[in-house]
Design a protein around this motif. Structure first.
Motif: not given
Ligand code: BG6
Length: 485
Positions: A52-60, A62-73
């Motif tokens: 889980d911690a790793f998935r969070q790291l990847v998510r964060q 990704y969001l730093d570099g891309h404009e995309r809403n991952l919340d309900e993706d």
């Protein structure tokens, strides 16, 4: 078209390359349905994290570099489920490899190991994979450039990794080979009849290859300071571009046919010895300056210590073969230059006699400009008559193919393409062992000559196009850097 199911272990999974490039690329390929659902991405690094911690790291990241809403993706949710994290110091043979062995288990997926690690770890980690019997038949390994830091370290890496994986299972990445515009070079040269008859010393005056960046060494400064622009960019990206421009027509586009032709160019490169080093190679470092009006510090300020490392290099390279005798290839690359762009300019010979005698303007030689990034284009510069009465006024104008205007499609980024090429087993986009070693032999000679001749390190203010010495190098040959702006 989906690839076959795979288990991809990324070593160095919490590093910049993995988080910044590899995982976003895999996510994009997932969204495009190219990755089968039974595939898995196994992240390996020393940090004590859980899935889980790793998935969070990847998510964060990704969001730093891309404009995309991952919340309900839902794509993101499904992709994240493919990620497993294994804490392991892969350089340590006695580490807890059993967890990694368990994760692979009896899976029959294609097995891939991506070493997003410093090159000094390529050999030990490969040997550890063998020691723990993870390199099952059919598995493949991916190595990032630079392969070593000189010919000897590269050869040692190649020997030791080669003792574990066959050459056909080793994918040495030079991400420039994955760029759309670089792939197009082969089609431009060999899918058109027009250029080839002139593509030699009779038709071409010289070639310029520029890879300019506006970024500085930044967060990678500690690695960069041990490498410098020659090792970081010229030994691989610029030489690969040069090979694609200069190589003989291959009989087909098979991986080994093309790689053999590229190798011949690397082998024909004239070594640059001590006597000509100051005339043919310029090394420089940026001092403080401004990029687009924003003040930026000098390299040593960024690094926080004194350094003699070059952040810019320009080279007059010569290929000793029949086709290119007397045709220099001027290569240049630098950080903190005025802007980011990569371009190949083929300057053809001037017309043999001026029949036009124009009232204004001068006949200029044709140029083929291949713009690799950021705005991919191919432009053929031609002389034309400025329309209208009142004498002959000459204009030098482009026949212009802009990718953005001509093609509607978005194409995948280099890493997306390369990762899928590893799974498809398309070795043509990767460097063969002998290419890497030949490139190092030539580069090593420059490094040695720098040392022997105590070559001076020039400076250039950040935000400029490099030091005056680089312009003078061409001026001595009655040429100048072509800069379209
Ligand atoms: C990498 C170099 O290989 O290429 C970096 O190590 C450089 O220093 C990068 O910034 C440039 O790649 P691109 O694709 O942005 O031109």
């Amino acid at each position: 078209v989906p690839v076959e199911p795979f288990d991809l272990a990324i070593f160095g999974a919490t590093g910049d390359l993995a988080l910044g490039k590899l995982l976003p690329s895999l996510f994009h390929r997932w969204c495009d349905r190219q990755i089968p659902e039974s595939s898995r991405i196994i992240a390996v690094a020393r940090d004590e994290l859980d899935d889980d911690a790793f998935r969070q790291l990847v998510r964060q990241r990704y969001l730093d570099g891309h404009e995309r809403n991952l919340d309900e993706d839902s794509n993101w949710q499904a992709f994240a489920e493919r990620l497993t994290y294994v804490p392991l110091n892969a350089a340590d043979r006695d580490g807890s490899w059993d967890k990694l062995q368990d994760v692979f288990g009896t899976s029959e997926n294609l097995r891939l190991f991506y070493l997003a690690l410093p090159p000094s770890l390529y050999a030990p980690v490969s040997e550890n994979l063998a020691h723990h019997a993870l390199n099952v038949p059919g598995s493949r390994i991916v190595l990032e450039k630079p392969i070593g830091s000189n010919f000897h370290t590269a050869r040692e890496i190649n020997e030791r990794v080669g003792a574990v994986f066959g050459e056909d299972a080793i994918f040495r990445i030079d991400h420039y080979l994955g760029k759309e515009s670089v792939q197009n070079l082969l089609i431009l040269r060999f899918g058109n009849f027009l250029f080839e008859p002139m593509w030699n010393a009779t038709g071409i005056d010289h070639v310029q290859i520029t890879v300019a960046e506006s970024v500085g060494a930044g967060k990678r400064a500690s690695y960069y300071d041990t490498a410098g622009a020659l090792r970081d960019m010229v030994q691989n990206h610029l030489l690969q571009l040069m090979c694609l421009v200069a190589m003989e027509p291959p009989s087909d586009l098979g991986a080994d046919t093309v790689r053999t032709e590229k190798l011949k160019i690397l082998q024909a490169l004239r070594p640059i010895g001590r006597a000509e080093i100051t005339d043919k190679v310029i090394r420089a470092q940026y001092s403080s300056g401004a990029i687009k009006g924003v003040a930026v510090p000098g390299y040593q300020e960024e690094l926080g210590s004194k350094s003699g490392t070059e952040t810019f290099v320009s080279v007059k390279a010569e290929i000793d073969n029949w086709r290119w005798a007397g045709v220099p290839f001027y290569l240049r690359t630098g950080k903190r230059m005025s802007r980011r762009y990569s371009e190949i300019v083929i300057q053809f010979k001037p017309v043999p006699h001026d029949v036009v005698q124009a009232d204004s303007g001068k006949i200029q030689p044709n140029r083929l400009i291949i713009r690799l990034q950021p705005d991919e284009a191919v432009r053929l510069m031609l002389m034309t008559k400025d329309p209208g009465p009142g004498g002959v006024r000459l204009r030098y104008v482009p026949l212009n193919l802009s990718y953005a205007d001509t093609f509607e499609k978005d194409y995948p980024d280099a890493y997306e393409r390369l990762l899928m090429a590893v799974i498809r087993g398309n070795l043509g986009l990767f460097m063969r062992r002998d290419e890497v070693e030949a490139a190092w032999r030539w580069t090593d000679r420059i490094l040695q000559s720098w040392e022997d001749a105590q070559s001076p390190l020039q400076t250039y203010p950040a935000g400029t196009d490099g030091p005056t010495a680089s312009a003078l190098m061409l001026a001595r040959d009655n040429r100048e850097w072509f800069d379209e702006g």
